[in-house]
Scaffold this motif. Structure first.
Motif, PDB file in Angstrom:
ATOM      1  N   LEU A  24     -13.182  -8.202  64.526  1.00 25.70           N
ATOM      2  CA  LEU A  24     -12.878  -7.293  63.420  1.00 25.70           C
ATOM      3  C   LEU A  24     -13.396  -5.899  63.721  1.00 25.70           C
ATOM      4  O   LEU A  24     -12.698  -4.892  63.526  1.00 25.70           O
ATOM      5  CB  LEU A  24     -13.495  -7.826  62.126  1.00 25.70           C
ATOM      6  CG  LEU A  24     -13.371  -6.928  60.890  1.00 25.70           C
ATOM      7  CD1 LEU A  24     -11.914  -6.754  60.495  1.00 25.70           C
ATOM      8  CD2 LEU A  24     -14.187  -7.510  59.728  1.00 25.70           C
ATOM      9  N   ASP A  25     -14.618  -5.824  64.224  1.00 33.18           N
ATOM     10  CA  ASP A  25     -15.253  -4.545  64.526  1.00 33.18           C
ATOM     11  C   ASP A  25     -14.455  -3.756  65.558  1.00 33.18           C
ATOM     12  O   ASP A  25     -14.248  -2.550  65.410  1.00 33.18           O
ATOM     13  CB  ASP A  25     -16.675  -4.805  65.030  1.00 33.18           C
ATOM     14  CG  ASP A  25     -17.326  -3.563  65.597  1.00 33.18           C
ATOM     15  OD1 ASP A  25     -17.251  -2.506  64.950  1.00 33.18           O
ATOM     16  OD2 ASP A  25     -17.911  -3.641  66.703  1.00 33.18           O
ATOM     17  N   LYS A  26     -13.992  -4.422  66.599  1.00 35.28           N
ATOM     18  CA  LYS A  26     -13.330  -3.728  67.698  1.00 35.28           C
ATOM     19  C   LYS A  26     -11.851  -3.449  67.446  1.00 35.28           C
ATOM     20  O   LYS A  26     -11.244  -2.647  68.175  1.00 35.28           O
ATOM     21  CB  LYS A  26     -13.464  -4.544  68.991  1.00 35.28           C
ATOM     22  CG  LYS A  26     -14.887  -4.684  69.502  1.00 35.28           C
ATOM     23  CD  LYS A  26     -15.505  -3.341  69.809  1.00 35.28           C
ATOM     24  CE  LYS A  26     -16.927  -3.482  70.354  1.00 35.28           C
ATOM     25  NZ  LYS A  26     -17.585  -2.174  70.550  1.00 35.28           N
ATOM     26  N   ASN A  27     -11.253  -4.094  66.432  1.00 39.07           N
ATOM     27  CA  ASN A  27      -9.804  -4.003  66.285  1.00 39.07           C
ATOM     28  C   ASN A  27      -9.307  -3.531  64.923  1.00 39.07           C
ATOM     29  O   ASN A  27      -8.095  -3.355  64.766  1.00 39.07           O
ATOM     30  CB  ASN A  27      -9.176  -5.371  66.576  1.00 39.07           C
ATOM     31  CG  ASN A  27      -9.407  -5.826  67.998  1.00 39.07           C
ATOM     32  OD1 ASN A  27      -8.702  -5.440  68.920  1.00 39.07           O
ATOM     33  ND2 ASN A  27     -10.430  -6.660  68.188  1.00 39.07           N
ATOM     34  N   ALA A  28     -10.191  -3.366  63.963  1.00 46.06           N
ATOM     35  CA  ALA A  28      -9.728  -3.017  62.619  1.00 46.06           C
ATOM     36  C   ALA A  28      -8.925  -1.708  62.635  1.00 46.06           C
ATOM     37  O   ALA A  28      -9.354  -0.726  63.247  1.00 46.06           O
ATOM     38  CB  ALA A  28     -10.933  -2.884  61.681  1.00 46.06           C
ATOM     39  N   PRO A  29      -7.767  -1.671  61.983  1.00 47.16           N
ATOM     40  CA  PRO A  29      -7.103  -2.800  61.326  1.00 47.16           C
ATOM     41  C   PRO A  29      -6.429  -3.727  62.349  1.00 47.16           C
ATOM     42  O   PRO A  29      -5.736  -3.263  63.254  1.00 47.16           O
ATOM     43  CB  PRO A  29      -6.053  -2.112  60.442  1.00 47.16           C
ATOM     44  CG  PRO A  29      -5.744  -0.845  61.175  1.00 47.16           C
ATOM     45  CD  PRO A  29      -7.018  -0.409  61.833  1.00 47.16           C
ATOM     46  N   ILE A  30      -6.617  -5.030  62.198  1.00 42.43           N
ATOM     47  CA  ILE A  30      -6.120  -6.004  63.165  1.00 42.43           C
ATOM     48  C   ILE A  30      -4.643  -6.315  62.918  1.00 42.43           C
ATOM     49  O   ILE A  30      -4.247  -6.606  61.798  1.00 42.43           O
ATOM     50  CB  ILE A  30      -6.937  -7.316  63.087  1.00 42.43           C
ATOM     51  CG1 ILE A  30      -8.408  -7.052  63.382  1.00 42.43           C
ATOM     52  CG2 ILE A  30      -6.384  -8.340  64.068  1.00 42.43           C
ATOM     53  CD1 ILE A  30      -9.281  -8.279  63.257  1.00 42.43           C
ATOM     54  N   ASP A  31      -3.875  -6.235  63.995  1.00 44.83           N
ATOM     55  CA  ASP A  31      -2.467  -6.632  63.929  1.00 44.83           C
ATOM     56  C   ASP A  31      -2.376  -8.115  64.292  1.00 44.83           C
ATOM     57  O   ASP A  31      -2.270  -8.480  65.461  1.00 44.83           O
ATOM     58  CB  ASP A  31      -1.633  -5.792  64.895  1.00 44.83           C
ATOM     59  CG  ASP A  31      -0.139  -6.055  64.753  1.00 44.83           C
ATOM     60  OD1 ASP A  31       0.215  -7.016  64.033  1.00 44.83           O
ATOM     61  OD2 ASP A  31       0.654  -5.318  65.363  1.00 44.83           O
ATOM     62  N   LEU A  32      -2.444  -8.974  63.299  1.00 44.43           N
ATOM     63  CA  LEU A  32      -2.459 -10.416  63.528  1.00 44.43           C
ATOM     64  C   LEU A  32      -1.157 -10.937  64.125  1.00 44.43           C
ATOM     65  O   LEU A  32      -1.116 -12.039  64.673  1.00 44.43           O
ATOM     66  CB  LEU A  32      -2.755 -11.143  62.213  1.00 44.43           C
ATOM     67  CG  LEU A  32      -4.135 -10.885  61.595  1.00 44.43           C
ATOM     68  CD1 LEU A  32      -4.246 -11.609  60.258  1.00 44.43           C
ATOM     69  CD2 LEU A  32      -5.247 -11.336  62.532  1.00 44.43           C
ATOM     70  N   PHE A  33      -0.099 -10.153  64.022  1.00 43.02           N
ATOM     71  CA  PHE A  33       1.193 -10.597  64.525  1.00 43.02           C
ATOM     72  C   PHE A  33       1.439 -10.153  65.971  1.00 43.02           C
ATOM     73  O   PHE A  33       2.509 -10.416  66.517  1.00 43.02           O
ATOM     74  CB  PHE A  33       2.313 -10.083  63.605  1.00 43.02           C
ATOM     75  CG  PHE A  33       2.196 -10.592  62.197  1.00 43.02           C
ATOM     76  CD1 PHE A  33       2.569 -11.890  61.878  1.00 43.02           C
ATOM     77  CD2 PHE A  33       1.676  -9.777  61.193  1.00 43.02           C
ATOM     78  CE1 PHE A  33       2.446 -12.367  60.574  1.00 43.02           C
ATOM     79  CE2 PHE A  33       1.558 -10.248  59.892  1.00 43.02           C
ATOM     80  CZ  PHE A  33       1.943 -11.553  59.582  1.00 43.02           C
ATOM     81  N   ASP A  34       0.450  -9.488  66.558  1.00 42.18           N
ATOM     82  CA  ASP A  34       0.570  -9.073  67.962  1.00 42.18           C
ATOM     83  C   ASP A  34      -0.762  -9.332  68.662  1.00 42.18           C
ATOM     84  O   ASP A  34      -1.504  -8.405  68.970  1.00 42.18           O
ATOM     85  CB  ASP A  34       0.942  -7.595  68.051  1.00 42.18           C
ATOM     86  CG  ASP A  34       1.330  -7.185  69.477  1.00 42.18           C
ATOM     87  OD1 ASP A  34       1.350  -8.074  70.355  1.00 42.18           O
ATOM     88  OD2 ASP A  34       1.586  -5.995  69.704  1.00 42.18           O
TER      89      ASP A  34
END
Length: 381
Positions: A122-132
């Motif tokens: 979460l820290d490294k990717n927010a906002p996380i694209d869960l579909f990619d």
């Protein structure tokens, strides 16, 4: 010293069951987090503004080298991994003394690892694209701490003081030999450049998701092995502090380990350059030696000499390290600082505005942590 479980005898259970956090450990962790939560940025921004060479030299220590080399800023994360091991020795020893089983300890540590990995993503990717998922970076600081602590717990429960030292040293030697002798397609063996090193090739081929630099990520797979050694060395420091020896003996042992680590790291640097990105074996030895030394200094001043008042500033930060690590990622304290303090610092020379704003941001951070401290709110995983 035997394994942690064997070392908890019936006669010592009552004493170890009351194992308490050392003020020096919380203060040192707070000092470390200070650098992450705004202190390091403040010092770096002082560079080139005061006209004082010493200040500029210190400021230059708060930026990472592009590849080979070392600055004090490189020490911040290794110190945290080391202290995770030191805390692990205290928590596991205390838990065993209270009758908590090894399997329960490992279950809790494993659960903690999974939570930290999730928070790290979460820290490294927010906002996380869960579909990619291919665009998600899976390597993270928090994930590395969780994994190192879990592996450290396994070793702490099953291997003696001496064996853990040899495991760590053997791992660093094998890591060195792998990077020197295993050939990388297109580059050959022993290439320690950014493009041709074994770590990068391995991660490009086997690490899922996105790599930090596109073709490389220092928090991916192979560098997990040397980084775990820092936590193992931290458990050694924890055992030294837990021993019933007099304080002078503990200090001598900590300082001895520190000197050995620093000297061996500098010597190893001649063959295997100190490099934070590679987590080179020389880098691990140098930073573990520095960690032993700094812990000894904090322990001597705070817990032995009893000079604790000055350490309160750092303890407030150290008691909620996870909170502040995530808070500075998701809360814009610099924006808050500008809203609160720009009306004051706008009258200073313009080149100082970013310095004062960074200082104001850190002041807000500290009082936020102090509020949590006063209300006994300590977030742990």
């Amino acid at each position: 010293m035997e394994t942690a479980s064997a070392n908890v005898t019936a006669s010592s259970k009552k004493e170890l069951g009351n194992v308490k956090r050392l003020a020096s450990m919380d203060a040192l962790r707070g000092f470390d987090m200070l650098m992450i939560s705004g202190g390091g940025a403040f010092i770096f921004l002082l560079g080139g503004k005061t006209g004082i060479n010493a200040v500029d030299a210190i400021s230059a220590q708060f930026i990472h080298p592009e590849w080979h080399g070392f600055t004090f800023y490189d020490f911040i994360f290794p110190l945290f991994l080391f202290l995770a091991g030191t805390s692990l020795a205290f928590s596991v020893t205390g838990a065993l003394a209270k009758g908590i089983s090894q399997s329960e300890i490992l279950r809790k540590t494993f659960k903690r690892m999974l939570i930290l990995i999730a928070l790290g993503i979460l820290d490294k990717n927010a906002p996380i694209d869960l579909f990619d998922p291919a665009q998600i970076r899976y390597g993270s600081v928090l994930g590395r701490i969780g994994l190192a602590t879990f592996i450290g717990a396994i070793f702490y429960l099953n291997f003696s003081f001496t064996n853990r030292i040899w495991i760590a040293i053997s791992t660093l030697i094998l890591y060195y030999l792998a990077l020197i002798f295993i050939p990388v397609p297109g580059y050959g063996a022993g290439d320690l450049s950014f493009e041709g090193n074994l770590v990068g090739w391995f991660d490009r081929n086997f690490m899922p998701g996105k790599l930090k630099q596109g073709t490389y990520d220092e928090l991916a797979l192979l560098t997990q092995f040397p980084s775990i050694c820092l936590t193992l060395f931290g458990t050694i420091a924890g055992d030294i502090l837990l021993r019933s020896h007099i304080a002078r003996t503990k200090l001598m042992q900590l300082f001895f380990c520190g000197i050995v680590g620093i000297v061996s790291g500098l010597i190893w640097n001649l063959a295997f350059p100190i490099n934070k990105h590679l987590w080179s074996s020389s880098f691990i030895m140098l930073t573990s030696g520095m960690a032993f030394t700094l812990l000894a200094i904090f322990y001597w001043i705070i817990d032995v000499k009893g000079c604790k008042k000055w350490a309160f500033f750092f303890q407030v930060i150290g008691m909620n390290s996870l909170v502040i690590y995530l808070a500075v990622r998701f809360i814009d304290f610099n924006a808050s600082s500008k809203l609160l303090f720009e009306g004051i610092y706008k009258y200073s020379p313009e080149k100082w505005h970013e310095v004062f704003n960074a200082l104001g941001g850190f002041v807000i951070v500290w009082f936020f942590l102090y509020f949590l401290y006063r209300h006994k709110i300590f977030v742990k995983v």
